[in-house]
Scaffold this active site. Structure first.
Site, PDB file in Angstrom:
ATOM      1  N   LYS A 196       0.845  -1.200   0.000  1.00 42.70           N
ATOM      2  CA  LYS A 196       0.000   0.000   0.000  1.00 42.70           C
ATOM      3  C   LYS A 196       0.882   1.252   0.000  1.00 42.70           C
ATOM      4  O   LYS A 196       2.084   1.168   0.294  1.00 42.70           O
ATOM      5  CB  LYS A 196      -0.914  -0.015   1.222  1.00 42.70           C
ATOM      6  N   TYR A 239      16.295  29.873   8.547  1.00 39.95           N
ATOM      7  CA  TYR A 239      15.043  30.531   8.923  1.00 39.95           C
ATOM      8  C   TYR A 239      14.851  30.549  10.435  1.00 39.95           C
ATOM      9  O   TYR A 239      15.084  29.532  11.107  1.00 39.95           O
ATOM     10  CB  TYR A 239      13.842  29.792   8.328  1.00 39.95           C
TER      11      TYR A 239
HETATM   12  C1  LIG Z   1      -0.328  -1.848   6.754  1.00 43.65           C
HETATM   13  C2  LIG Z   1      -0.869  -3.156   7.190  1.00 43.65           C
HETATM   14  C3  LIG Z   1      -0.019  -4.248   7.424  1.00 43.65           C
HETATM   15  C4  LIG Z   1       1.493  -4.147   7.398  1.00 43.65           C
HETATM   16  O1  LIG Z   1       1.929  -3.683   8.634  1.00 43.65           O
HETATM   17  P1  LIG Z   1       3.480  -3.487   9.001  1.00 43.65           P
HETATM   18  O2  LIG Z   1       3.475  -3.139  10.434  1.00 43.65           O
HETATM   19  O3  LIG Z   1       3.977  -2.393   8.133  1.00 43.65           O
HETATM   20  O4  LIG Z   1       4.137  -4.786   8.705  1.00 43.65           O
HETATM   21  C5  LIG Z   1      -0.599  -5.462   7.739  1.00 43.65           C
HETATM   22  N1  LIG Z   1      -1.949  -5.583   7.836  1.00 43.65           N
HETATM   23  C6  LIG Z   1      -2.796  -4.558   7.635  1.00 43.65           C
HETATM   24  C7  LIG Z   1      -4.267  -4.764   7.771  1.00 43.65           C
HETATM   25  C8  LIG Z   1      -2.288  -3.307   7.316  1.00 43.65           C
HETATM   26  O5  LIG Z   1      -3.123  -2.278   7.127  1.00 43.65           O
END
Ligand SMILES: *Cc1c(COP(=O)(O)O)cnc(C)c1O
Length: 354
Positions: free
Chosen positions: A34, A253
């Site tokens: 994702k 800044y």
């Molecule tokens: C993002 C996600 C993962 C992966 O989690 P990590 O901690 O990055 O390994 C697994 N399951 C679901 C439902 C997620 O949304």
């Protein structure tokens, strides 16, 4: 050409997937890609993920982009569909929705689509999506009017698998198992990255590694190396200019930093518009020509300042994180998590996928 560049090491990604699969040899691996593979150019790293049994994304748009780029595996939609219409598109493209809300159950049962596999999400303590046990049985009964248990994977998500308190996750596993005992023919899917490394008893049929795939330790206070994981993204740039300043002179800044003594400052070609976030504080580590220095003053849109010694020269390579400097260390200095730094890199830095 400006120096800011994002380098993606696909060999490291393939290595990490193999490492994680070896930790859970009986489980199928779902590579969580994702958010553009946590900033790692999802559509350009599919070959490195060829050994993943499935892929997973947050929404159908991400899944369609992967399919167009040639992804051949089934793709799990981790939050399911956001509208009833998406079910047809999902079925046609080999996507498998998570069913996590009553509305999604209704949409599914009202639609003509058939899915070879569905993912039924339980809320065992995360307090986000998914069914809590009272409603979960009722929702399962609805699904079982059209699908048999062989086609339904029970899943849940851990809120605290990376916490020192093991009992939170143990409680989630126990609640999951209480529910699952009623449906012995369903497969199980529980573990995110931290779950994989800490709760082997929860590996079951499928694992869902995300952050660890990218070489990051899922446990705070450790680095990917501790788990034989290699960094996949290296964010680099170059020294553009070096200036000498007197003790007490302000840098950048807001004059948030003054040199404690006379010294040299390297101006580097990267800033918050590249994704080197503005809240990264003075004192954060950075690598120049292989040696560690510290960022000083405020991160600007296009540039940062680094306190350096006599050895640094204009044109030297700067590593913001990645090979040689774990992103975990920068995240700790910036009081955030590596996920935020990785996904914040913008479209501006040059991309090099190799
Ligand atoms: C993002 C996600 C993962 C992966 O989690 P990590 O901690 O990055 O390994 C697994 N399951 C679901 C439902 C997620 O949304």
């Amino acid at each position: 050409m400006r120096g800011a560049s994002k380098h993606i090491n696909t060999r490291a990604l393939a290595h990490n997937l193999a490492t994680l699969s070896a930790m859970a040899p009986k489980a199928q691996a779902i590579a969580v890609v994702k958010a553009n593979a946590y900033g790692h150019e999802a559509t350009q790293v599919l070959d490195a993920l060829a050994c993943a049994d499935l892929l997973a994304v947050a929404a159908i748009g991400e899944a369609l982009a992967l399919r167009r780029a040639g992804a051949s595996q089934p793709i799990v939609l981790l939050e399911g569909v956001f509208e009833a219409d998406e079910l047809a598109l999902a079925a046609d493209n080999g996507f498998e929705p998570v069913i996590a809300t009553p509305q999604q159950v209704d949409w599914l049962l009202a639609s003509q689509q058939r899915f070879p596999r569905l993912w039924f999400k339980l809320d065992t303590g995360m307090g986000r999506l998914g069914f809590q046990s009272e409603n979960a049985h009722a929702a399962m009964q609805q699904l079982l009017t059209r699908y048999s248990c062989e086609h339904i994977v029970l899943m849940t998500h851990f809120s605290d698998a990376d916490s020192p308190e093991r009992d939170i996750t143990e409680g989630q596993i126990a609640r999951f198992d209480d529910f699952a005992a009623h449906y012995p023919d369903c497969q199980h899917c529980l573990c995110n990255s931290a779950g994989i490394v800490r709760f082997p008893e929860a590996h079951r049929d499928y694992i869902r590694p995300g952050i660890s795939l990218y070489g990051i330790s899922p446990m705070p206070g450790q680095c990917g190396q501790d788990y034989d994981l290699q960094p996949v993204m290296t964010l680099k740039t170059r020294v553009m200019s070096i200036k000498s300043f007197q003790a007490g002179e302000p840098i950048g800044y807001g004059q948030t930093y003054r040199l404690p003594q006379a010294g040299r400052i390297a101006i580097c070609e990267i800033g918050y518009a590249d994704g080197y976030l503005r809240f990264i504080p003075s004192g954060a580590p950075i690598l120049i020509a292989g040696r560690e220095y510290t960022v000083v003053g405020r991160v600007a849109m296009d540039m940062i300042s680094v306190a350096v010694d006599e050895r640094v020269e204009v044109g030297d390579e700067v590593i913001c994180w990645g090979e040689g400097l774990a992103v975990e260390r920068l995240a700790e200095a910036a009081q955030t998590i590596p996920h935020q730094l990785l996904t914040a890199v913008t479209e501006r830095p040059r991309k090099v996928v190799s």
